[in-house]
Design a protein around this motif. Structure first.
Motif, short mmCIF file in Angstrom:
data_model
loop_
_atom_site.label_atom_id
_atom_site.label_comp_id
_atom_site.label_asym_id
_atom_site.label_seq_id
_atom_site.Cartn_x
_atom_site.Cartn_y
_atom_site.Cartn_z
N ALA A 53 -11.88 4.52 -8.90
CA ALA A 53 -13.13 3.62 -8.78
C ALA A 53 -14.44 4.47 -9.27
O ALA A 53 -15.18 3.77 -10.05
N LEU A 73 -10.04 6.58 -4.93
CA LEU A 73 -11.53 6.92 -5.23
C LEU A 73 -12.02 7.19 -6.79
O LEU A 73 -12.82 7.05 -7.30
N LEU A 84 -11.43 0.85 -4.15
CA LEU A 84 -12.45 1.26 -3.11
C LEU A 84 -11.50 0.90 -1.93
O LEU A 84 -11.46 1.46 -0.82
N ALA A 134 -16.94 7.28 0.49
CA ALA A 134 -16.13 6.40 -0.43
C ALA A 134 -17.12 5.17 -0.83
O ALA A 134 -16.86 5.01 -2.17
N ARG A 135 -17.72 4.63 0.02
CA ARG A 135 -18.78 3.51 -0.38
C ARG A 135 -19.66 4.07 -1.38
O ARG A 135 -20.14 2.98 -2.27
#
Lengths: 345, 345
Positions: free
Chosen positions: B232, B229, B315, B337-338
Motif C-alpha cells: 500500500a 502495508l 490497507l 496504517a491509515r
C-alpha cells in the motif's frame, strides 16, 4: 582412507583445489537465489567460465580468487574434529563478504583490473556492481544465519564493521600528507590492515572451527591465528603491489605507487628518511622508469625489508598458535600459512 | 500513567515523535561505531542538524525519514505485550537497512534530491556514499545479531535478499518496452514492490513483535501485516511520485515520469490503452507542461484510481489482521496504517 588423511600430504595447490570441490556447488546454489543482474555479475567476479562479461572481458581467463579463506575455514573445521565440508556455510559467507568488499572497493578506488579480469564496475557499470556487491553480502549473511547457532553470525557482523572501518581508514589515508607530524604511521597502517584483512581471515578461521564442532574458547584462539595471518597476508600484498610481477599478480605494474597508496613499504621508507621520496610519491610516478626508480628508493631505505620482516613475525605468531592445536589439520594449516607469505600472486 | 497508555490517544505526528525519543539515542550510539567518513555521511542521511554536508546542503532542512518503520516496530513490540523501547535493536536494524538501501539506490538511479536534501552521493561522492551504506548495513546486522535469539536475524537477512532482488527487478524494468507482450505487467510490478518495500516493513513488524516477547506464529502474522502495508505504501509513493506536491514530498515535480519509471499508475494506464502514452513516456517528458499533460493522460485512463484502489485493498487486508490482534497497541497500529495511505509526503 578419507579426504582428511589424504590432504595432509598434498601441496597448497591441491589443498586449494580440494576445498573448491565442496565450495563451488555451495557458492552456486547461493548465487542462484539472486535476480539475473546481480547473479551474472557475481559469476563474473568469481571467474565462472560461463560469465565472460558484456564485452567478453573475462573470456579464457581463470578469474576468481585463490580461495584461501574457504580453504582455511575448511581446515579450521577439521582442526575442531569435523570434516572440511562442515565449514561450507561459513566458507561461503566469508568468501562472499570478501567478494562484496572487493567489488565495492574497486569502485571506490577506481581500479579497472583484478585477477586478470576487468573489474565488475568497469564491465557492467557502477550501479549494477554496487547491487551485485550488496547481493553477495545479503547471501553471505543469510547463508550463515541459517546454518549456525552461537557466535558465528555476530562474528561475521562484527567483521563487517571492521571491513567498512578499515576501508574508511584506507580512504582517509589518501588525504593525509606524505611527511610531517600528520603522516600515516606504521601503527596506523597495521590497525587498518588488521581491520581490512585480518578481521575476515580471523572470522573464516573461527567460524570454520565452530562449524566443525569446536568450542567458543578455541574459536577466540582461531580468530587470533587468522588475524596474524591476515596482517602477514596484507604486508605481502603490499610488497607484491610494488615489486610483484604483473603477469603473475594480474594487477598493473607498480599499481600501488601510481595510485599513491600509503602502504607499509612506503610508510617504512619514509620513516627511515628516504630522500625525496615524499615528493616523488606526491607526484604519482606514472612512467615505467620513474616508478621503478621510486620502487628502488623504497627498497634501499628498508621499506621492503621492514614489511617482509613484519610478515615473518606475524606468520611465526600464527604458527606457534597452530602447532599448539591438538588437531588433525595442523600440518595443512601450517602449509597454507607459510604459503600466504611466500606466494608470488 | 505509562507511555503506552498515553500514546493511544495521540495522532500520527505524536506517535512518530514518541518513537524518535528512544530511537535517536540508539541510532546515535550505533553510528558512533563507524569511522569518521561513513559516520558523517550517515548523520547527513539521517538529517542530523550537526551534519550539514560539505556545502551546507543540509543546512536548516529537517532531513531524515519519517521513522515509520521504527514506529511500527515499537507498536509491534507493544502488541506482543512489551514496551515500545524493547524493539529498539530491531527498529535500529530496520531503519539502517532502509537508509542503506536508499543511499545505494540513489546512486544507481542517479537521484540528486531526497527528503529535501541533496542525496549522499551527490554531496560526498559515489565512493564514500557506497561505503556509508555498507557501514549502515553492517551496523544494522550487528545490532540485531547481538540483541536477539531465534528468527530475528534470519528474517532480516532474508529481507536483505528481497531488497536486492527487488531493486534488481526495478532496474531490469527500465530496459523493458513500454508496450507489447514484453511490457511490465501489474503483477510483476507488485512482486517488485513487495520485495522492495513490503519485505522490510514486514520485517520491522515481525522483529518488533519478537523483541516485545511475541511468539513465532504471531511473528508470521505480523510479517504479513507489514507486507500488506508495504505494498500500500509503495502504491501511494508512486501516486505521490507523479501527482505529489514537490514542496511536501521533497522530490522534484513529476520526478518518476521524467526518469521513465514503470510505476503502477503508468503500467495500469498503459494496460487500459491510454493513446500515445507509451510514446510520450519513452520520450521522457522533460518540460513542466509536457509532464503535466502526461500525468493527466495517466489519470484519465485510470492509472491513479487503479493504484489508489490497490492501496486501499492492501490497507484493508492489513487492518483486518490488526483488529484481530488481542493487543494494547491495536488502535495505534490502525492509526499508523491509515496514515500510510493518506499521507501527502
Amino acid at each position: 582412507m578419507t579426504l582428511n588423511t589424504v590432504s595432509c600430504s598434498l601441496g597448497v595447490t591441491d589443498l586449494l583445489a580440494e576445498s573448491r570441490l565442496w565450495m563451488e556447488p555451495a557458492m552456486r546454489s547461493a548465487v542462484a537465489r539472486l535476480h539475473d543482474g546481480p547473479r551474472t555479475i557475481s559469476g563474473f567476479a568469481f571467474g565462472w567460465p560461463e560469465q565472460e562479461g558484456p564485452t567478453g572481458a573475462g573470456k579464457g581467463s581463470s578469474g576468481g580468487g585463490k580461495g584461501i579463506r574457504p580453504a582455511i575455514a575448511g581446515l579450521a573445521a577439521r582442526a575442531a574434529g569435523g570434516k572440511a565440508e562442515d565449514a561450507a556455510p561459513g566458507a561461503v559467507a566469508v568468501e562472499f563478504v570478501h567478494a562484496f568488499s572487493l567489488i565495492h572497493d574497486d569502485i571506490m578506488d577506481g581500479d579497472e583490473t583484478r585477477r586478470h579480469r576487468t573489474t565488475a564496475w568497469k564491465a557492467f557499470g557502477t550501479g549494477p556492481a554496487i547491487l551485485a556487491g550488496d547481493g553477495l553480502l545479503a547471501l553471505a549473511l543469510d547463508t550463515l544465519a541459517h546454518a549456525t547457532k552461537g557466535s558465528s553470525i555476530t562474528r561475521l557482523t562484527r567483521t563487517l564493521i571492521d571491513l567498512v572501518n578499515g576501508q574508511a581508514m584506507d580512504t582517509a589515508f589518501e588525504s593525509r600528507p606524505w611527511a610531517g607530524p600528520d603522516a600515516v604511521t606504521a601503527d596506523e597502517y597495521c590497525a587498518m590492515a588488521v581491520a581490512k584483512t585480518g578481521s575476515l581471515l580471523g572470522c573464516a578461521t573461527a567460524v570454520g572451527w565452530l562449524l566443525g564442532g569446536g568450542d567458543e574458547e578455541g574459536a577466540e584462539r582461531m580468530d587470533l591465528i587468522g588475524r596474524h595471518l591476515g596482517l602477514a597476508f596484507q604486508a605481502i600484498d603490499d610488497v607484491l603491489g610494488i615489486w610483484g610481477d604483473p603477469a603473475v599478480t594480474g594487477k598493473p605494474v607498480h599499481n600501488d605507487l601510481r595510485q599513491g597508496k600509503k602502504t607499509l613499504p612506503v610508510v617504512a621508507a619514509l620513516v627511515n628518511g628516504a630522500p625525496g621520496l615524499a615528493l616523488r610519491l606526491a607526484a604519482r610516478p606514472s612512467g615505467g622508469r620513474e616508478a621503478r626508480r621510486t620502487a628502488d628508493l623504497i627498497e634501499s631505505y628498508g621499506g621492503r625489508l621492514h614489511t617482509e620482516a613484519l610478515a615473518e613475525r606475524e606468520l611465526n605468531a600464527a604458527l606457534s598458535l597452530i602447532t599448539a592445536l591438538p588437531s588433525p589439520a595442523t600440518a595443512d594449516l601450517e602449509l597454507l600459512a607459510r604459503y600466504l607469505v611466500t606466494r608470488r600472486s
